[in-house]
Design a protein around this motif. Structure first.
Motif, PDB file in Angstrom:
ATOM      1  N   GLU A  19     -22.123 -25.288  53.969  1.00  0.00           N
ATOM      2  CA  GLU A  19     -23.539 -26.049  54.197  1.00  0.00           C
ATOM      3  C   GLU A  19     -23.336 -27.263  55.372  1.00  0.00           C
ATOM      4  O   GLU A  19     -23.918 -27.454  56.238  1.00  0.00           O
ATOM      5  N   LEU A  20     -21.951 -27.913  55.317  1.00  0.00           N
ATOM      6  CA  LEU A  20     -21.877 -29.012  56.454  1.00  0.00           C
ATOM      7  C   LEU A  20     -21.388 -28.388  57.634  1.00  0.00           C
ATOM      8  O   LEU A  20     -22.133 -28.984  58.727  1.00  0.00           O
ATOM      9  N   LEU A  23     -24.697 -27.259  59.411  1.00  0.00           N
ATOM     10  CA  LEU A  23     -25.370 -28.711  59.974  1.00  0.00           C
ATOM     11  C   LEU A  23     -24.840 -28.844  61.260  1.00  0.00           C
ATOM     12  O   LEU A  23     -25.378 -29.441  62.157  1.00  0.00           O
ATOM     13  N   LYS A 193     -23.296 -36.737  49.008  1.00  0.00           N
ATOM     14  CA  LYS A 193     -23.843 -35.352  49.725  1.00  0.00           C
ATOM     15  C   LYS A 193     -24.734 -35.816  50.813  1.00  0.00           C
ATOM     16  O   LYS A 193     -24.702 -35.165  51.761  1.00  0.00           O
ATOM     17  N   GLN A 197     -23.947 -35.145  54.846  1.00  0.00           N
ATOM     18  CA  GLN A 197     -24.630 -34.444  55.496  1.00  0.00           C
ATOM     19  C   GLN A 197     -25.187 -35.377  57.044  1.00  0.00           C
ATOM     20  O   GLN A 197     -25.288 -34.736  58.039  1.00  0.00           O
TER      21      GLN A 197
END
Length: 211
Positions: A19-20, A23, A193, A197
């Protein structure tokens, strides 16, 4: 010019590290839509565990006497090394497993090193973003302070051995909401979190600006 993205989680796209990495890469791609992103997912498409031993043993055998396994391992190691050295920048998502580095990522590192001189500065001056995710908390003052045997190791490889210009983005308590024993840290987990992000997006912007 290209960006090399490497993931090592066994959870695939469901992983916190991926997920990171999304980004970082999405932020970078928004600034360089025509540039190439090369991806290798070591967790879902793992390298052969025996390949490193075969690549090392091949170094002690004349080329015309190498086994098929040794030849394949040498070719794989050269391919991995070329991906790394051909990239202008690197994004590496590394999960924290059993207090250390993922076996999948360790195999990749070992093969890259086996493909040439162990002291080669493969990332000299190149910007690298390392995304570290840990299920619990291992910082100063926590019960398991000092149990993280991954992050410093990766700094040694990426910076001290390979010469990278390294940015580290860390997220802890990724198991909050998964492990009921960590429910008391719900608010802190959400904060960590969000902070990670934000840091990932900033790292992506910095990569894009330096490209």
């Amino acid at each position: 010019m290209s960006l090399l993205r490497i993931d090592a989680s066994i959870l695939g796209p469901a992983s916190a590290g991926s997920e990171l990495a999304d980004l970082v890469v999405d932020t970078w791609t928004a600034e360089h839509p025509q540039e190439q992103v090369v991806t290798r997912h070591l967790g879902t498409d793992p390298l052969p565990a025996q390949a490193w031993a075969d690549a090392v043993s091949a170094g002690y055998a004349p080329e015309d006497q190498r086994t098929d396994a040794q030849k394949a391992a040498v070719a794989l190691a050269a391919e991995l090394r070329a991906e790394l050295t051909d990239a202008s920048q690197v994004v590496l998502a590394s999960p924290f497993y059993n207090f250390g580095v993922s076996q999948h990522l360790k195999t990749w590192i070992d093969l890259v090193i086996a493909s040439g001189d162990p002291g080669d500065r493969l990332l000299e001056g190149k910007k690298v973003v390392l995304l570290v995710t840990r299920g619990g908390s291992y910082g100063t003052g926590t019960p398991r302070e000092g149990w993280d045997h991954m992050t410093d190791y990766l700094r040694r490889i990426l910076v001290d051995v390979w010469g990278a210009d390294l940015t580290v983005v860390e997220r802890e308590f990724t198991l909050v909401g998964v492990n009921p024993a960590l429910d008391q840290f719900k608010d802190l987990g959400a904060e960590l979190k969000e902070n990670a992000q934000t840091a990932a997006r900033e790292a992506g912007k910095a990569l894009a600006a330096a490209h």
